[in-house]
Design an enzyme around this catalytic site. Sequence first.
Site, PDB file in Angstrom:
ATOM      1  N   HIS A 187     -16.594  57.448 -46.692  1.00 22.46           N
ATOM      2  CA  HIS A 187     -15.903  58.216 -46.409  1.00 22.46           C
ATOM      3  C   HIS A 187     -15.779  59.671 -47.184  1.00 22.46           C
ATOM      4  O   HIS A 187     -16.418  59.681 -48.148  1.00 22.46           O
ATOM      5  CB  HIS A 187     -14.286  57.538 -46.210  1.00 22.46           C
ATOM      6  CG  HIS A 187     -14.017  56.943 -47.572  1.00 22.46           C
ATOM      7  ND1 HIS A 187     -13.437  57.953 -48.635  1.00 22.46           N
ATOM      8  CD2 HIS A 187     -14.306  55.561 -48.157  1.00 22.46           C
ATOM      9  CE1 HIS A 187     -13.281  56.893 -49.672  1.00 22.46           C
ATOM     10  NE2 HIS A 187     -13.608  55.579 -49.412  1.00 22.46           N
ATOM     11  N   CYS A 203     -16.287  51.354 -51.892  1.00 21.05           N
ATOM     12  CA  CYS A 203     -16.566  52.196 -50.777  1.00 21.05           C
ATOM     13  C   CYS A 203     -17.410  53.331 -51.482  1.00 21.05           C
ATOM     14  O   CYS A 203     -17.497  53.668 -52.433  1.00 21.05           O
ATOM     15  CB  CYS A 203     -15.251  52.626 -50.155  1.00 21.05           C
ATOM     16  SG  CYS A 203     -14.632  51.598 -48.866  1.00 21.05           S
TER      17      CYS A 203
END
Length: 304
Positions: A187, A203
């Site tokens: 992301h 992440c």
Amino acid sequence: MRYLARRIFVCLLAGLSLPALAQDLPPLSHRVTGGDTEYTVKPGDSVSAIGARFGMAPELLAQQNAISFNGIIRPGQRLHIHNPHIVPASLDDGILVNLPQGMLFHFSQGDVVAAYPVGLGKPSWPTPQGEFKIVTRQANKAWKVPTSIQEEMRREGKMVQEEVPPGPDNPLGKHWLGLSLWGYGIHGTIAPASVYHFQSHGCIRLHPDDIAELFDQVRVGMPGRLIYQPVLLAVIEDGRILLEVHRDIYKKGIDPAQTVRNLAEANGLSQAVDWPKVDAVIAAQDGLAEEVGHLAGNGSKGQP
């Protein structure tokens, strides 16, 4: 930012026969991304943010340009960027992330079409290794805060949030690529300077411009791989032997000196390597590819 064809050396050795690698060794590479370019400082830039943008330690960027790490840089100032990175492996199509290297490589039909610096999980919350597929593509995704992170917020005396809506305060940024590794994704970020650092909860963060570019190129079902390779050795088409060494950030007990010795021996490179240079690269662990030998030489450079 993408390191495109003019900066990508597709360095496939022609006619060079090397012994097969031991199964527990990383592969010998023949490709390098990045290189040399000039960057014009923009308003709001810092040495740290520029280093994150180009996949290099800010201290090294300051050293390359003979400036102070904490010094003032001004809009319009020109900086030299030298940021070669060895491509650790090859995929036909998909995404490869080398965790200690802090780099994501996008492959299409066996070619590296883009390489991006990434931010990854902190040592206490590491990004996992393994195979994955892209299972979702979502713009402006709300962040549903996992219970474990809520508990961390509580321990640290922060306001506990269960969900963060899309917008300027959402740490996911504007683009989300969900992985088949449950709970993990690739992301954007609202803190671009955190890229090329190990600060996330596992992440994979990209600069907002980079994730926007990657988002447009990725499809649901695209495969990927997360690997852990802090030591990378390459022989490129002009015969140079390159070495890139990173910190063993997740403390897996990898001995860089032994890894280089084993790689060189397995690939018939021991006599072509300058071992004092290898020692210097290992000591520095600055995360950039450095020349440590040349196949065109006709004499021994010494044993490891």
